[in-house]
Design a protein around this motif. Sequence first.
Motif, PDB file in Angstrom:
ATOM      1  N   SER A 613       0.823  -1.215   0.000  1.00 11.21           N
ATOM      2  CA  SER A 613       0.000   0.000   0.000  1.00 11.21           C
ATOM      3  C   SER A 613       0.855   1.263   0.000  1.00 11.21           C
ATOM      4  O   SER A 613       0.322   2.379   0.109  1.00 11.21           O
ATOM      5  CB  SER A 613      -0.923   0.011   1.227  1.00 11.21           C
ATOM      6  OG  SER A 613      -0.165  -0.077   2.425  1.00 11.21           O
ATOM      7  N   GLY A 614       2.145   1.101  -0.124  1.00 15.12           N
ATOM      8  CA  GLY A 614       3.035   2.247  -0.168  1.00 15.12           C
ATOM      9  C   GLY A 614       4.405   1.818  -0.650  1.00 15.12           C
ATOM     10  O   GLY A 614       4.809   0.663  -0.459  1.00 15.12           O
ATOM     11  N   LEU A 615       5.157   2.743  -1.279  1.00 13.31           N
ATOM     12  CA  LEU A 615       6.471   2.413  -1.822  1.00 13.31           C
ATOM     13  C   LEU A 615       7.384   3.631  -1.728  1.00 13.31           C
ATOM     14  O   LEU A 615       6.997   4.735  -2.111  1.00 13.31           O
ATOM     15  CB  LEU A 615       6.345   1.978  -3.286  1.00 13.31           C
ATOM     16  CG  LEU A 615       7.641   1.782  -4.083  1.00 13.31           C
ATOM     17  CD1 LEU A 615       8.453   0.614  -3.525  1.00 13.31           C
ATOM     18  CD2 LEU A 615       7.335   1.561  -5.564  1.00 13.31           C
ATOM     19  N   VAL A 616       8.593   3.419  -1.228  1.00 14.68           N
ATOM     20  CA  VAL A 616       9.631   4.446  -1.185  1.00 14.68           C
ATOM     21  C   VAL A 616      10.935   3.800  -1.631  1.00 14.68           C
ATOM     22  O   VAL A 616      11.270   2.689  -1.186  1.00 14.68           O
ATOM     23  CB  VAL A 616       9.791   5.040   0.231  1.00 14.68           C
ATOM     24  CG1 VAL A 616      11.023   5.940   0.303  1.00 14.68           C
ATOM     25  CG2 VAL A 616       8.554   5.819   0.637  1.00 14.68           C
ATOM     26  N   VAL A 617      11.680   4.481  -2.509  1.00 19.34           N
ATOM     27  CA  VAL A 617      12.951   3.954  -3.008  1.00 19.34           C
ATOM     28  C   VAL A 617      14.059   4.957  -2.729  1.00 19.34           C
ATOM     29  O   VAL A 617      13.901   6.161  -2.978  1.00 19.34           O
ATOM     30  CB  VAL A 617      12.878   3.668  -4.524  1.00 19.34           C
ATOM     31  CG1 VAL A 617      14.215   3.120  -5.023  1.00 19.34           C
ATOM     32  CG2 VAL A 617      11.758   2.682  -4.837  1.00 19.34           C
ATOM     33  N   ASP A 618      15.168   4.464  -2.204  1.00 15.64           N
ATOM     34  CA  ASP A 618      16.338   5.302  -1.948  1.00 15.64           C
ATOM     35  C   ASP A 618      17.514   4.711  -2.725  1.00 15.64           C
ATOM     36  O   ASP A 618      18.208   3.814  -2.252  1.00 15.64           O
ATOM     37  CB  ASP A 618      16.640   5.339  -0.450  1.00 15.64           C
ATOM     38  CG  ASP A 618      17.714   6.371  -0.094  1.00 15.64           C
ATOM     39  OD1 ASP A 618      18.462   6.778  -1.008  1.00 15.64           O
ATOM     40  OD2 ASP A 618      17.801   6.755   1.080  1.00 15.64           O
ATOM     41  N   GLU A 619      17.723   5.194  -3.948  1.00 16.99           N
ATOM     42  CA  GLU A 619      18.805   4.655  -4.779  1.00 16.99           C
ATOM     43  C   GLU A 619      20.171   4.955  -4.179  1.00 16.99           C
ATOM     44  O   GLU A 619      21.128   4.190  -4.377  1.00 16.99           O
ATOM     45  CB  GLU A 619      18.715   5.228  -6.203  1.00 16.99           C
ATOM     46  CG  GLU A 619      17.577   4.662  -7.035  1.00 16.99           C
ATOM     47  CD  GLU A 619      17.630   5.103  -8.491  1.00 16.99           C
ATOM     48  OE1 GLU A 619      16.917   4.514  -9.307  1.00 16.99           O
ATOM     49  OE2 GLU A 619      18.389   6.042  -8.816  1.00 16.99           O
ATOM     50  N   GLU A 620      20.280   6.053  -3.467  1.00 15.78           N
ATOM     51  CA  GLU A 620      21.582   6.449  -2.912  1.00 15.78           C
ATOM     52  C   GLU A 620      22.084   5.422  -1.905  1.00 15.78           C
ATOM     53  O   GLU A 620      23.269   5.072  -1.875  1.00 15.78           O
ATOM     54  CB  GLU A 620      21.478   7.827  -2.263  1.00 15.78           C
ATOM     55  CG  GLU A 620      22.812   8.370  -1.799  1.00 15.78           C
ATOM     56  CD  GLU A 620      22.710   9.782  -1.247  1.00 15.78           C
ATOM     57  OE1 GLU A 620      23.692  10.263  -0.667  1.00 15.78           O
ATOM     58  OE2 GLU A 620      21.637  10.402  -1.404  1.00 15.78           O
ATOM     59  N   THR A 621      21.182   4.895  -1.072  1.00 17.62           N
ATOM     60  CA  THR A 621      21.578   3.898  -0.076  1.00 17.62           C
ATOM     61  C   THR A 621      21.371   2.468  -0.573  1.00 17.62           C
ATOM     62  O   THR A 621      21.767   1.511   0.083  1.00 17.62           O
ATOM     63  CB  THR A 621      20.776   4.083   1.226  1.00 17.62           C
ATOM     64  OG1 THR A 621      19.374   3.899   0.953  1.00 17.62           O
ATOM     65  CG2 THR A 621      21.003   5.474   1.791  1.00 17.62           C
ATOM     66  N   GLY A 622      20.732   2.330  -1.755  1.00 19.22           N
ATOM     67  CA  GLY A 622      20.486   0.997  -2.308  1.00 19.22           C
ATOM     68  C   GLY A 622      19.410   0.237  -1.572  1.00 19.22           C
ATOM     69  O   GLY A 622      19.442  -1.001  -1.523  1.00 19.22           O
TER      70      GLY A 622
END
Length: 637
Positions: A613-622
Motif C-alpha cells: 500500500s506504499g512504496l519508497v525507493v532510496d537509490e543512494e543507499t540501495g
Amino acid sequence: MEEINLQIEKITGQASERASCGVFSARVSFGDGTIGTLVSCILVKGAGSGDGATVVKDIFDLANKKLEGAQTGSLEALKQASESSREFTSSKNLDASFSLTLFYKNASYISRSGDKVKVWVFANSNSQELSFGHGSGHLKNGQIILIATEKFLSSFDISDILKEEGVNLEEIVDGLATEISAKDDQGEIGAALVLVKESESAEAGVAADDEKEEEISEETSTAVDDGEGTQELDTSHEIAPPDAAIVESHIAASDTEKSQPGALASLSKFKNPIFAPGIFVKNKITNINIASFKNRKTVVVLGAVALLILAGSALFSLKGGADREKINEFRGYLDSASAKYEEGFALIDLNREKARGIFIEADGEIKKALGIKPEDEEARALEAKIAAKLKETESLASVDFSTISEVNGSLVSLSKGDDSLVGVTESALYVIDVGGETTAEFDGKSGTRDSAVYDNNVFVFDGKSVWRIDLVGGAGEEIFGGHEAQDISVFLGNVYLLGSDQIYKYVPVEGGYAESANYLNEKEKFSTSSKFTIDGSIWVTNGSNVFKYLRGDKQDFTISGLLDAAGEFGEIYTDNNIDNVYVIDKTNSAMLVVGKDGVYKKAYQSADFGKASGLVVDEETGKFYIAGGNKVLVADL
C-alpha cells in the motif's frame, strides 16, 4: 564534384526454397566522423526461403558492422568488410554471390564476390560493365550505377532507358515491380539503381561552366584496382541486351513508333509499357491524325478516351509509388532491427546490460516493420530471435524483506520525509527512522485514504478534504475541501489530487490555497487502483500502463522490453534525483524497474508486493521500502 546526393532505388523478388536475394542500403559512420553509404546486392542459393532471407541480411549486416569499425572510408576498408562476409558464407557452405558498393565523398568503392551479381555504370549515352573483384572510381553527376543479379539482367533489358537524359528511376522500379510479381520464380531477381546527383551547393558552381561543357566531349572513366595496380577503363562500350527473347512487347508498334528514339522504344521491351504512363500515353496520342476524323464529335470522344487513359495511368503510378514507399519503409525498419540485433549480439558477453538496451531498440524497430507487413517471414523470424535475447538478458531477482517497523492498524500509505519514513493508517501517523525505530506518533484524521509528505508536513486526504499536519508538533488544520480522489501528491508546495478522469492542482496563495485547476488538458479515464508520483512530470499507473504527463499534455511513453504480460499496476515511485520509475505489479507480485526513457530494466519478485500500500525507493543507499498490512518492510535494490 565534391558533394553528392544519391537516389537509391531497390527491388527484389520473393524468396524461394531455391534462392533468396536481398538488396540493402545503409548509412555508415566512420571513426573520423565522416559518413558514407553502403549499397549491396546479395544472392544466396539453396538456403530455403525463410533461412535464405535471414542469411542475406546477416551477410549485409556483417559487412556494415565491419565498415562501422573503420577509421575512414576507403577501398581497403571495404575489402576487409567484404572478406568478413565471404568468410561467413564459406563457414556456412553457402553458394553466395554479392557486390558491396561504398559511396564515400566523391568516389565509389566496389568489392564483389562470386559471379552472379554484376555491376554496370551508365553515363550519358555510354555504359560499361565493371567485372573486377575490387575497384574504385570518381563519381560524376548523372551517373547511374546498376548493381543486379544475372537473373535480373537476363529478364529485363533497361539499358536504353538508363542511357536517356532525365531518366525517372521511380517509374522504372514501379514497372519492374509488377513485371517481377508476375514471374513464378523470383528468388534470384534483385537490383539496386543508384543515381548520382550534385548537391544544391555544388550545382550553383556548375552553372557558370555550362558553355564550356558544351564544347567538350566528355569521356567517362573509372579507376580500377584489380590487385595488380590501377588502370583506366574506357566506358564507351554499349551494354549488350542480355536476353531480348525473354522480354517481348505486348504492344504492336506502328511505323511511327518504331522510328521514334528514346523512352518509348526502350520501354516497349517491358511486357506492360503503361508503367511509364507519361511517356507511353504521350507518344500514343501524338500518333493520332486528327485530320482523319470526319467530325468534331469523334475528336471529343477520342479526347475523352485519352484523358481516361491518362487518369488511369496516373492512378496506377500513384498506387505503385505508394506501395513502393511502404515497402521501403518496411525494409528500413527491418534493416534497422537487424543491425541492432547484431550489435547487441556482439556485446552480450562484454556488457550484458548495454546489449539488452540495444535488443530493446531492435524490438521497437521490428514491431514497426511488422505493423506494415504482419505476415512477413523474415520479420517474424527476426522478432523471435530478438525476443529470445531479451528473455536471456532479463534480470529477475527474488526479494528477501525484513521488517523494520510494526504499527497499530493497517497502513494506507508510506512516504519519504527529510530523514525518515512516514507511515499513515486510517487514523494515525507514524514517523519511522530508517533504522526501524518509531520516533513519533500523531493522531491522524479518521477515514484517511492517502497522504504525502512535504516540508515537514503530512498532507492527508480523507475523501472530502485535505488536512495538513505538522510533523514537529502534531498540530493539524483543514486547508481546503477536495474533489473525489484516490491519491494525493505534493510537489514544490503545490497539492495534486488524482481523480477518476482528471488531476486537480491546488496552488498555495496568501492565506491558504487557490481554487483547484484542472492539470490535464484532456480528460483521461483512470482505473480505481491508479496511483501517481511527481518529479516535474506526473507519472500515473493505469491498468497495465504507465502514463506520463508534462504541463498537462500526455507524453509518448511506453514500457519497452517487457516480454511477459503485465498485470494491474498500483504503487509507483520516482523523484527528480533518481533515474528510474519503480512500479508495483500487484497481479504478478513484482516490482518493475523502468528507465525514464521507457526501457524495462529489472524485476523483483515477492508475495509481499501483492499487498503493498506504499512504496519508497532510496537509490543512494540501495534500499527500498514498502508498506504492507501493519508492517514497513525493507530490502536491498
